[in-house]
Design a protein around this motif. Sequence first.
Motif, PDB file in Angstrom:
ATOM      1  N   SER A 155       1.344  11.849  -1.004  1.00 35.60           N
ATOM      2  CA  SER A 155       0.699  13.143  -1.200  1.00 35.60           C
ATOM      3  C   SER A 155       0.357  13.782   0.138  1.00 35.60           C
ATOM      4  O   SER A 155      -0.156  13.127   1.051  1.00 35.60           O
ATOM      5  N   PHE A 156       0.638  15.071   0.258  1.00 35.78           N
ATOM      6  CA  PHE A 156       0.307  15.794   1.483  1.00 35.78           C
ATOM      7  C   PHE A 156      -1.205  15.877   1.694  1.00 35.78           C
ATOM      8  O   PHE A 156      -1.676  16.138   2.801  1.00 35.78           O
ATOM      9  N   TRP A 157      -1.968  15.669   0.615  1.00 34.54           N
ATOM     10  CA  TRP A 157      -3.426  15.774   0.699  1.00 34.54           C
ATOM     11  C   TRP A 157      -4.077  14.448   1.066  1.00 34.54           C
ATOM     12  O   TRP A 157      -5.297  14.394   1.248  1.00 34.54           O
ATOM     13  N   ASN A 158      -3.277  13.385   1.142  1.00 32.52           N
ATOM     14  CA  ASN A 158      -3.843  12.070   1.429  1.00 32.52           C
ATOM     15  C   ASN A 158      -3.890  11.834   2.935  1.00 32.52           C
ATOM     16  O   ASN A 158      -2.870  11.547   3.564  1.00 32.52           O
ATOM     17  N   ASP A 159      -5.061  11.973   3.512  1.00 29.91           N
ATOM     18  CA  ASP A 159      -5.214  11.714   4.943  1.00 29.91           C
ATOM     19  C   ASP A 159      -5.898  10.372   5.185  1.00 29.91           C
ATOM     20  O   ASP A 159      -6.378  10.090   6.285  1.00 29.91           O
ATOM     21  N   CYS A 160      -5.961   9.540   4.154  1.00 24.61           N
ATOM     22  CA  CYS A 160      -6.612   8.230   4.268  1.00 24.61           C
ATOM     23  C   CYS A 160      -5.623   7.092   4.468  1.00 24.61           C
ATOM     24  O   CYS A 160      -5.978   6.042   5.018  1.00 24.61           O
ATOM     25  N   ILE A 161      -4.388   7.284   4.024  1.00 22.14           N
ATOM     26  CA  ILE A 161      -3.448   6.171   3.988  1.00 22.14           C
ATOM     27  C   ILE A 161      -3.098   5.666   5.381  1.00 22.14           C
ATOM     28  O   ILE A 161      -2.818   4.481   5.571  1.00 22.14           O
ATOM     29  N   SER A 162      -3.132   6.542   6.383  1.00 21.56           N
ATOM     30  CA  SER A 162      -2.813   6.094   7.746  1.00 21.56           C
ATOM     31  C   SER A 162      -3.787   5.024   8.216  1.00 21.56           C
ATOM     32  O   SER A 162      -3.391   3.981   8.739  1.00 21.56           O
ATOM     33  N   SER A 163      -5.087   5.277   8.016  1.00 20.04           N
ATOM     34  CA  SER A 163      -6.095   4.289   8.387  1.00 20.04           C
ATOM     35  C   SER A 163      -6.000   3.055   7.502  1.00 20.04           C
ATOM     36  O   SER A 163      -6.178   1.926   7.971  1.00 20.04           O
ATOM     37  N   GLY A 164      -5.712   3.257   6.219  1.00 20.50           N
ATOM     38  CA  GLY A 164      -5.579   2.127   5.297  1.00 20.50           C
ATOM     39  C   GLY A 164      -4.462   1.183   5.708  1.00 20.50           C
ATOM     40  O   GLY A 164      -4.599  -0.042   5.618  1.00 20.50           O
TER      41      GLY A 164
ATOM     42  N   VAL B 141       0.835  -1.202   0.000  1.00 19.71           N
ATOM     43  CA  VAL B 141       0.000   0.000   0.000  1.00 19.71           C
ATOM     44  C   VAL B 141       0.872   1.256   0.000  1.00 19.71           C
ATOM     45  O   VAL B 141       0.625   2.199  -0.767  1.00 19.71           O
ATOM     46  N   LEU B 142       1.876   1.290   0.854  1.00 17.54           N
ATOM     47  CA  LEU B 142       2.741   2.468   0.909  1.00 17.54           C
ATOM     48  C   LEU B 142       3.487   2.655  -0.404  1.00 17.54           C
ATOM     49  O   LEU B 142       3.612   3.780  -0.906  1.00 17.54           O
ATOM     50  N   LEU B 143       3.966   1.565  -0.981  1.00 22.22           N
ATOM     51  CA  LEU B 143       4.689   1.650  -2.252  1.00 22.22           C
ATOM     52  C   LEU B 143       3.798   2.229  -3.345  1.00 22.22           C
ATOM     53  O   LEU B 143       4.251   3.039  -4.163  1.00 22.22           O
ATOM     54  N   LEU B 144       2.532   1.845  -3.351  1.00 23.68           N
ATOM     55  CA  LEU B 144       1.593   2.396  -4.339  1.00 23.68           C
ATOM     56  C   LEU B 144       1.338   3.876  -4.105  1.00 23.68           C
ATOM     57  O   LEU B 144       1.089   4.628  -5.041  1.00 23.68           O
ATOM     58  N   GLY B 145       1.411   4.315  -2.853  1.00 21.60           N
ATOM     59  CA  GLY B 145       1.116   5.714  -2.531  1.00 21.60           C
ATOM     60  C   GLY B 145       2.292   6.651  -2.671  1.00 21.60           C
ATOM     61  O   GLY B 145       2.103   7.871  -2.770  1.00 21.60           O
ATOM     62  N   LEU B 146       3.514   6.117  -2.698  1.00 21.65           N
ATOM     63  CA  LEU B 146       4.704   6.968  -2.760  1.00 21.65           C
ATOM     64  C   LEU B 146       4.909   7.564  -4.143  1.00 21.65           C
ATOM     65  O   LEU B 146       4.731   6.885  -5.164  1.00 21.65           O
ATOM     66  N   LYS B 147       5.307   8.816  -4.180  1.00 21.75           N
ATOM     67  CA  LYS B 147       5.789   9.422  -5.418  1.00 21.75           C
ATOM     68  C   LYS B 147       7.197   8.883  -5.663  1.00 21.75           C
ATOM     69  O   LYS B 147       8.063   8.977  -4.789  1.00 21.75           O
ATOM     70  N   ASP B 148       7.422   8.324  -6.841  1.00 23.87           N
ATOM     71  CA  ASP B 148       8.672   7.594  -7.091  1.00 23.87           C
ATOM     72  C   ASP B 148       9.923   8.417  -6.834  1.00 23.87           C
ATOM     73  O   ASP B 148      10.833   7.978  -6.125  1.00 23.87           O
ATOM     74  N   LYS B 149       9.993   9.602  -7.427  1.00 23.28           N
ATOM     75  CA  LYS B 149      11.215  10.417  -7.320  1.00 23.28           C
ATOM     76  C   LYS B 149      11.250  11.215  -6.029  1.00 23.28           C
ATOM     77  O   LYS B 149      12.318  11.380  -5.424  1.00 23.28           O
ATOM     78  N   GLU B 150      10.101  11.722  -5.611  1.00 23.49           N
ATOM     79  CA  GLU B 150      10.070  12.554  -4.406  1.00 23.49           C
ATOM     80  C   GLU B 150      10.235  11.729  -3.132  1.00 23.49           C
ATOM     81  O   GLU B 150      10.817  12.180  -2.164  1.00 23.49           O
ATOM     82  N   GLY B 151       9.673  10.504  -3.130  1.00 21.00           N
ATOM     83  CA  GLY B 151       9.853   9.635  -1.986  1.00 21.00           C
ATOM     84  C   GLY B 151       8.936   9.902  -0.816  1.00 21.00           C
ATOM     85  O   GLY B 151       9.250   9.558   0.324  1.00 21.00           O
ATOM     86  N   TYR B 152       7.779  10.504  -1.054  1.00 23.52           N
ATOM     87  CA  TYR B 152       6.794  10.707   0.013  1.00 23.52           C
ATOM     88  C   TYR B 152       5.394  10.620  -0.584  1.00 23.52           C
ATOM     89  O   TYR B 152       5.209  10.731  -1.802  1.00 23.52           O
TER      90      TYR B 152
END
Length: 284
Positions: A64-73, A51-62
Amino acid sequence: MTTLTHRSRRAEGRSTDRKPTGEEDAAADRDLNDEDPDDSKDIRLTLMEEVLLLGLKDKEGYTSFWNDCISSGLRGGILIELAFRGRIRLEPPSMRKKRLLERKVLLKSDAPTGDVLLDETLRHIKATEAAESVQTWIELLTGETWNPFKLQYQLRNVRERVAKALVEKGILTTEKQNFLLFDMTTHPVSNGTEKQRLVRRLQESVLERWVNDPHRMDRRTLALLVLAHSSDVLENVFASLADDKYDVAMNRTKDLLDMDPEVEAAKAKGTEMVWAVLAAFNKS
């Protein structure tokens, strides 16, 4: 936006300490890498890492700042991973508690998994005097509770800890980036092949290998589609597709996620936790 609000529940049900059978352990091992005979050389990843790998920006390495769902996911992924490994289960349905979100999470075994986050969650589940539901556990592990006596169950720095596990597996690297007012540790993708393989597997599951029946799908793939949706990273999976295939993939995934979790969970006990997590996010 997916947020889980804490709801008090009457303490019911106690966890059990039955050790997993050899058959369950073998099934759990197979679950880590049973997607495709052609992928037998894949690096084994947990659902949280995927899940984290799918959510990461490849080059930036973090993420999205707007994603507040991934923590619960990610917390939902921990519960599903523990269930797949034979460590926890939902209590059996009864006349009073038939629905998924009314049934409590019970401990089957506290045998270590070798994963820090999974083992920490196992200790929390074992330490609770009264069993809690899937929705409540996601709330507690995320820290979304107004009960100060239950803040101890919050898992902290989950994204960073999952990222470090991916660094150890050679998929991410670690860098420092300056954001004007502060420095931040980032984890750019260093092994793009693994992420591409993961994305391709999910794309094929709803295109070339679509079976139109969740109970004929590999259960880890089913779980990952549910978690990617709940973590708001599903768009990243299908973004590279041509417009026609993108529409097909999104529509099929929507049909899958619109299924009634109660009905689907009753059909196959092996995926009960997946449907319970989906039910928790549907209700939030």
